[in-house]
Design a protein around this motif. Structure first.
Motif, mmCIF file in Angstrom:
data_model
loop_
_atom_site.group_PDB
_atom_site.id
_atom_site.type_symbol
_atom_site.label_atom_id
_atom_site.label_comp_id
_atom_site.label_asym_id
_atom_site.label_seq_id
_atom_site.Cartn_x
_atom_site.Cartn_y
_atom_site.Cartn_z
ATOM 1 N N PRO A 1 0.615 -1.217 -0.095
ATOM 2 C CA PRO A 1 0.053 0.016 0.155
ATOM 3 C C PRO A 1 0.788 1.152 -0.172
ATOM 4 O O PRO A 1 0.431 2.258 -0.386
ATOM 5 C CB PRO A 1 -0.858 -0.134 1.359
ATOM 6 C CG PRO A 1 -0.948 -1.638 1.801
ATOM 7 C CD PRO A 1 0.429 -2.051 1.324
ATOM 8 N N THR A 2 2.078 1.294 0.606
ATOM 9 C CA THR A 2 2.730 2.355 0.577
ATOM 10 C C THR A 2 3.203 2.913 -0.820
ATOM 11 O O THR A 2 3.384 4.287 -0.947
ATOM 12 C CB THR A 2 4.228 2.103 1.292
ATOM 13 O OG1 THR A 2 3.989 1.420 2.652
ATOM 14 C CG2 THR A 2 5.009 3.430 1.811
ATOM 15 N N LEU A 3 3.163 2.253 -1.720
ATOM 16 C CA LEU A 3 3.611 2.514 -3.224
ATOM 17 C C LEU A 3 2.619 3.574 -3.562
ATOM 18 O O LEU A 3 3.178 4.389 -4.715
ATOM 19 C CB LEU A 3 3.645 1.152 -4.017
ATOM 20 C CG LEU A 3 4.732 0.146 -3.670
ATOM 21 C CD1 LEU A 3 4.846 -0.976 -4.629
ATOM 22 C CD2 LEU A 3 6.301 1.002 -3.818
ATOM 23 N N ASP A 4 1.442 3.654 -3.467
ATOM 24 C CA ASP A 4 0.280 4.405 -3.768
ATOM 25 C C ASP A 4 0.619 5.965 -3.155
ATOM 26 O O ASP A 4 -0.140 6.781 -3.950
ATOM 27 C CB ASP A 4 -1.135 3.791 -3.163
ATOM 28 C CG ASP A 4 -1.296 2.486 -3.729
ATOM 29 O OD1 ASP A 4 -0.955 2.044 -4.764
ATOM 30 O OD2 ASP A 4 -2.117 2.041 -3.020
ATOM 31 N N PHE A 5 1.597 6.103 -2.427
ATOM 32 C CA PHE A 5 1.803 7.485 -1.864
ATOM 33 C C PHE A 5 3.225 8.096 -2.036
ATOM 34 O O PHE A 5 3.445 9.173 -1.691
ATOM 35 C CB PHE A 5 1.620 7.255 -0.573
ATOM 36 C CG PHE A 5 0.257 6.844 -0.038
ATOM 37 C CD1 PHE A 5 -0.743 7.833 0.360
ATOM 38 C CD2 PHE A 5 -0.200 5.648 0.068
ATOM 39 C CE1 PHE A 5 -1.918 7.646 0.657
ATOM 40 C CE2 PHE A 5 -1.368 5.368 0.543
ATOM 41 C CZ PHE A 5 -2.359 6.252 0.719
ATOM 42 N N VAL A 6 3.970 7.448 -2.948
ATOM 43 C CA VAL A 6 5.100 7.838 -3.324
ATOM 44 C C VAL A 6 5.122 8.981 -4.095
ATOM 45 O O VAL A 6 5.956 9.917 -3.938
ATOM 46 C CB VAL A 6 6.101 6.661 -4.139
ATOM 47 C CG1 VAL A 6 7.470 7.167 -4.679
ATOM 48 C CG2 VAL A 6 6.436 5.367 -3.300
ATOM 49 N N THR A 7 4.254 9.319 -5.122
ATOM 50 C CA THR A 7 4.247 10.573 -6.004
ATOM 51 C C THR A 7 3.670 11.517 -5.053
ATOM 52 O O THR A 7 4.444 12.705 -5.277
ATOM 53 C CB THR A 7 3.136 10.236 -6.955
ATOM 54 O OG1 THR A 7 3.477 9.063 -7.611
ATOM 55 C CG2 THR A 7 2.926 11.399 -7.993
ATOM 56 N N GLN A 8 2.909 11.404 -4.032
ATOM 57 C CA GLN A 8 2.623 12.488 -2.973
ATOM 58 C C GLN A 8 3.680 12.894 -2.234
ATOM 59 O O GLN A 8 3.833 14.028 -1.785
ATOM 60 C CB GLN A 8 1.307 11.951 -2.345
ATOM 61 C CG GLN A 8 0.767 13.047 -1.645
ATOM 62 C CD GLN A 8 -0.647 12.741 -0.632
ATOM 63 O OE1 GLN A 8 -1.011 11.438 -1.046
ATOM 64 N NE2 GLN A 8 -0.980 13.185 0.350
ATOM 65 N N PHE A 9 4.599 11.894 -2.038
ATOM 66 C CA PHE A 9 5.467 12.315 -0.917
ATOM 67 C C PHE A 9 6.861 11.929 -1.586
ATOM 68 O O PHE A 9 7.450 10.517 -1.102
ATOM 69 C CB PHE A 9 5.212 11.571 0.363
ATOM 70 C CG PHE A 9 4.188 11.836 1.200
ATOM 71 C CD1 PHE A 9 3.942 13.258 1.725
ATOM 72 C CD2 PHE A 9 2.962 11.088 1.256
ATOM 73 C CE1 PHE A 9 2.809 13.592 2.376
ATOM 74 C CE2 PHE A 9 1.897 11.418 1.750
ATOM 75 C CZ PHE A 9 1.692 12.695 2.418
ATOM 76 N N PRO A 10 7.560 12.514 -2.283
ATOM 77 C CA PRO A 10 8.921 12.065 -2.899
ATOM 78 C C PRO A 10 9.902 11.651 -2.071
ATOM 79 O O PRO A 10 10.711 10.967 -2.510
ATOM 80 C CB PRO A 10 9.200 13.274 -3.678
ATOM 81 C CG PRO A 10 8.171 14.224 -3.835
ATOM 82 C CD PRO A 10 7.230 13.892 -2.739
ATOM 83 N N MET A 11 9.846 12.122 -0.588
ATOM 84 C CA MET A 11 10.890 11.714 0.354
ATOM 85 C C MET A 11 10.732 10.440 0.921
ATOM 86 O O MET A 11 11.348 10.062 1.910
ATOM 87 C CB MET A 11 10.961 12.784 1.253
ATOM 88 C CG MET A 11 11.481 14.212 0.796
ATOM 89 S SD MET A 11 11.906 15.445 1.865
ATOM 90 C CE MET A 11 13.577 14.689 2.353
ATOM 91 N N LEU A 12 9.428 9.847 0.739
ATOM 92 C CA LEU A 12 9.128 8.426 1.239
ATOM 93 C C LEU A 12 9.670 7.244 0.389
ATOM 94 O O LEU A 12 9.562 7.212 -0.920
ATOM 95 C CB LEU A 12 7.676 8.502 1.007
ATOM 96 C CG LEU A 12 6.829 7.286 1.857
ATOM 97 C CD1 LEU A 12 6.957 7.481 3.378
ATOM 98 C CD2 LEU A 12 5.439 7.024 1.433
ATOM 99 N N LYS A 13 10.601 6.653 0.956
ATOM 100 C CA LYS A 13 11.342 5.437 0.408
ATOM 101 C C LYS A 13 10.812 4.096 0.889
ATOM 102 O O LYS A 13 10.969 3.415 2.120
ATOM 103 C CB LYS A 13 12.713 5.580 0.903
ATOM 104 C CG LYS A 13 13.497 7.074 0.446
ATOM 105 C CD LYS A 13 13.554 7.340 -0.999
ATOM 106 C CE LYS A 13 14.103 8.749 -0.976
ATOM 107 N NZ LYS A 13 14.404 9.259 -2.558
ATOM 108 N N PRO A 14 9.988 3.537 0.235
ATOM 109 C CA PRO A 14 9.242 2.202 0.789
ATOM 110 C C PRO A 14 10.234 1.045 0.694
ATOM 111 O O PRO A 14 11.214 0.737 -0.096
ATOM 112 C CB PRO A 14 7.992 1.984 -0.492
ATOM 113 C CG PRO A 14 8.157 3.181 -1.305
ATOM 114 C CD PRO A 14 9.502 4.127 -1.185
#
Length: 725
Positions: free
Chosen positions: A658-671
């Motif tokens: 589910p984290t992959l769905d938010f990478v675009t919204q939060f570029p500093m998020l590294k799943p």
């Protein structure tokens, strides 16, 4: 057991009133009249407790009725003694009476439960039973359970067959404390207050009752699960009963009002379990309903003989409860209370059922009733009333009966000694078994490949599983052993440093225990790749913006998690680590798979706004069946294998992180996703590469975590750019 009555009321004979001398069976109930209706109320209370336990899995309020009645009976007797000029204040006879009354049946039930534990439950549960047996015998079982409730690592443990004895422990502690309080106070009051002793005692008991109630409300709001077992939070229920014992001679009620009070109070007691969720609401203000109703019922027939303006009649509900069926049920209430719960738990453990159906429940209650009747008749009454088993003229009979009670008492005492010795012996055995766990860090990767058996298809030789089912409980992160995680009550931020403590690069490890269990691998990677790991951890508390967080697993409110989150976020922003490592998903409670909670998004935004990149780890699977957590070690000890003690991957993990769905919204998020290191394509097994994955129901064992270090290092290296594996 007696009510507090005037010194010499006029002798009358009415339903529920006894003016004759007590029989041998009634023992030393030396009173001008005896409240049989309260025996009947005790019978109603035990029926409610057993029925709600067996079929509804709820708290009926019956235990609170017991507590109030215990305070009334016990407190009334002590107050009468204390306020009688010249009466002895030597406590030994009273303590002896308590021991004869309470311990024999308890020892027998504990001994039977010990045998059933060995026969029915896996050996991973034997240590907990031994601990709770000792706690029950020592009358501190409530504190043992309070400690368990506050321990997040033990939150998923199976329900104990001795859990119900917490209320017996509360009563036992109250008896001793109240005995000391009243007798010591009486020594002072007899000299200072003399004729006004009753007023002095009422003031003292009122102050203590109010103080305990206020404490109960505060403790309930702070940590209800722990407050539920707290003696100080429960004391007001017994003290209120004792206070009524001091005031009852002065109650003057017209018949119509007494009848109304009896009907209302009995209705409240009967309806309490259905209308109030006592598991979540007691011992807070809602406990006033069963306790207040009990007090009202006591007063509804109070002073009916001594009042010259009273016609001697008692309300119809009181007469009903004074009839033989209710009185007989009340007479064996103590034994029935002790028997019904362990029989229910052992049956559920043996059958594997989550709940008892109607037929199973009837069988449990019938067997409980038979055992309660036998233990009351053959053990409790003979030892309790041994001094009144025959008249003085029947000396030979008294001698024979006296000898039989000595033999019976000796057998019970030997059972108690055997139970205590066995409990200590098993605890020592477990300690020795776990001491071998010191070699776990040095296990050969060839013999114990763990995660490499899935990731690299490493060969798995035939070797005993490690940690063993007895070692698993202690195979926990170093941060827990070092005290580097805030417990449920602590809202302070605890920082500890691992990895390369001299390094300039920093990864902040923040969140709850599911972030914490990665410290084993992070510590190794930090020393390998020159970065330090600074911890910001709190039990059961992920980084979240939720205003009223819930403890995962039992869904109880966790307000201190919100307070800690506010503090820890400010501290992390001030410390400015190079990366923050935390969990990014949670299991769904309502459907299969996992989810990234919406309450995490505010955390990601705050960190991103402050230039702190996030290593967002997908949470590891939780072991659950029918919505209830289970321990892999228990399952394995009970004859299960790696597959049967695991879970289907589709039940605990969604097809896509589910984290992959938010990478675009939060570029500093590294799943980060280590799911393939703990689960195969179709199943998450309990054992991989000869290593047990879990040390409880949902935390990865330290030994298995070591075997995931290489894969975690590969993913972190790619996310940070600090190294390439």
């Amino acid at each position: 057991m007696m009510t507090l009555a005037p010194a010499r009321p006029a002798p009358v004979t009415k339903p529920g009133i006894t003016s004759r001398a007590p029989s041998a069976k009634e023992g030393a109930r030396a009173s001008a009249f005896y409240r049989h209706d309260l025996d009947g109320l005790r019978g109603i209370a035990i029926a409610l407790v057993a029925v709600f336990h067996v079929w509804f899995g709820r708290v009926s309020g019956g235990v609170d009725v017991f507590l109030a009645l215990s305070g009334f009976f016990f407190g009334g007797r002590l107050l009468r003694t204390a306020m009688t000029p010249g009466a002895s204040l030597w406590p030994v006879p009273e303590v002896t009476r308590l021991v004869r009354r309470l311990l024999p049946v308890l020892v027998v039930v504990l001994a039977a439960s010990a045998v059933l534990t060995i026969l029915v439950q896996p050996e991973t549960r034997w240590e907990a039973f031994a601990d709770q047996s000792l706690a029950s015998l020592g009358y501190f079982q409530n504190w043992e359970l309070a400690n368990t409730a506050s321990d997040y690592l033990r939150a998923g443990e199976a329900v104990s067959p001795l859990q119900h004895i917490w209320s017996m422990s509360v009563q036992g502690q109250f008896y001793i404390a109240f005995l000391a309080l009243i007798f010591l106070s009486a020594l002072l009051f007899r000299r200072v207050f003399k004729k006004h002793m009753r007023v002095a005692f009422v003031v003292l008991l009122s102050a203590l009752t109010i103080a305990s109630f206020v404490y109960a409300v505060v403790a309930h709001n702070a940590d209800q699960a722990t407050a539920y077992y707290n003696s100080f939070a429960r004391a007001w229920e017994l003290l209120l009963g004792a206070l009524v014992g001091a005031l009852v001679p002065y109650v003057r009620w017209p018949m119509w009002l007494r009848t109304t009070a009896a009907v209302i109070s009995l209705a409240a007691i009967l309806a309490c379990g259905a209308l109030i969720d006592g598991v979540k609401e007691f011992p807070g203000p809602w406990a006033l309903v069963p306790v207040g109703a009990t007090v009202l019922f006591i007063l509804s027939a109070a002073n009916r003989v001594a009042d010259p303006h009273c016609d001697g009649r008692i309300p119809a509900p009181n007469r009903l409860l004074a009839t033989a069926p209710f009185v007989s049920l009340g007479a064996m209430a103590y034994s029935l209370y002790l028997w019904h719960w362990p029989l229910l738990i052992f049956w559920l453990s043996y059958s594997g059922h989550a709940h008892a159906n109607f037929v199973e429940g009837v069988c449990v209650l019938m067997l409980s009733g038979v055992l309660a009747w036998l233990t009351t008749k053959l053990i409790e009454n003979p030892l309790r009333y041994r001094s009144s088993t025959a008249t003085k003229s029947a000396v030979p009979l008294r001698t024979r009966l006296g000898r039989s009670t000595v033999v019976l008492g000796s057998v019970v005492a030997l059972l108690g000694v055997a139970l205590t010795a066995t409990s200590f012996t098993w605890r020592e055995h477990v300690a020795v078994e776990r001491s071998t766990g010191k070699e776990l860090p040095g296990l050969s990767m060839t013999g114990y490949p763990g995660a490499h058996a899935i990731l690299d298809q490493a060969k798995v030789p035939k070797l005993p599983m490690r940690p063993t089912v007895l070692e698993a409980q202690n195979d926990i992160p170093q941060t827990t052993e070092d005290g580097c995680i805030s417990d449920f009550d602590n809202v302070g931020v605890i920082n500890c440093t691992y990895g390369d403590k001299a390094a300039t690069r920093t990864i902040a490890l923040a969140g709850g225990s599911h972030a914490e269990h990665w410290i084993t691998a992070l510590d190794l990677l930090g020393r390998m790749h020159s970065f330090k790991v600074v911890t910001y951890l709190k039990m059961g508390c992920p980084l979240t913006t939720e205003q009223v967080p819930l403890v995962m697993g039992d869904n109880r409110p966790y307000p201190k998690c919100h307070e800690w989150n506010q503090r820890v976020m400010a501290k992390i922003i001030a410390d400015r680590p190079d990366f923050l490592f935390t969990t990014a998903t949670r299991p769904w409670n309502i459907k299969p798979g996992d989810v990234m909670p919406g309450s995490y998004l505010g955390i990601w935004q705050t960190l991103s706004d402050n230039g702190i990149p996030i290593l967002a780890m997908r949470d590891t699977p939780w072991l659950a069946r029918s919505g209830k957590p289970f321990f892999a070690a228990d399952c394995l000890a009970d004859g299960g294998d790696a597959i049967s003690c695991g879970v289907r991957r589709s039940d605990v993990l969604s097809a896509r992180n589910p984290t992959l769905d938010f990478v675009t919204q939060f570029p500093m998020l590294k799943p980060l996703d280590m799911s393939d290191a703990v689960c195969r394509k179709d199943i998450c097994r309990a054992v991989e590469g000869n290593v047990l994955l879990y040390h409880d129901a949902h935390h990865i064992s330290k030994t298995y975590m070591r075997t995931m270090t290489e894969e975690l290092g590969r993913q972190i290296g790619a996310a940070t750019g600090w190294w390439v594996d």
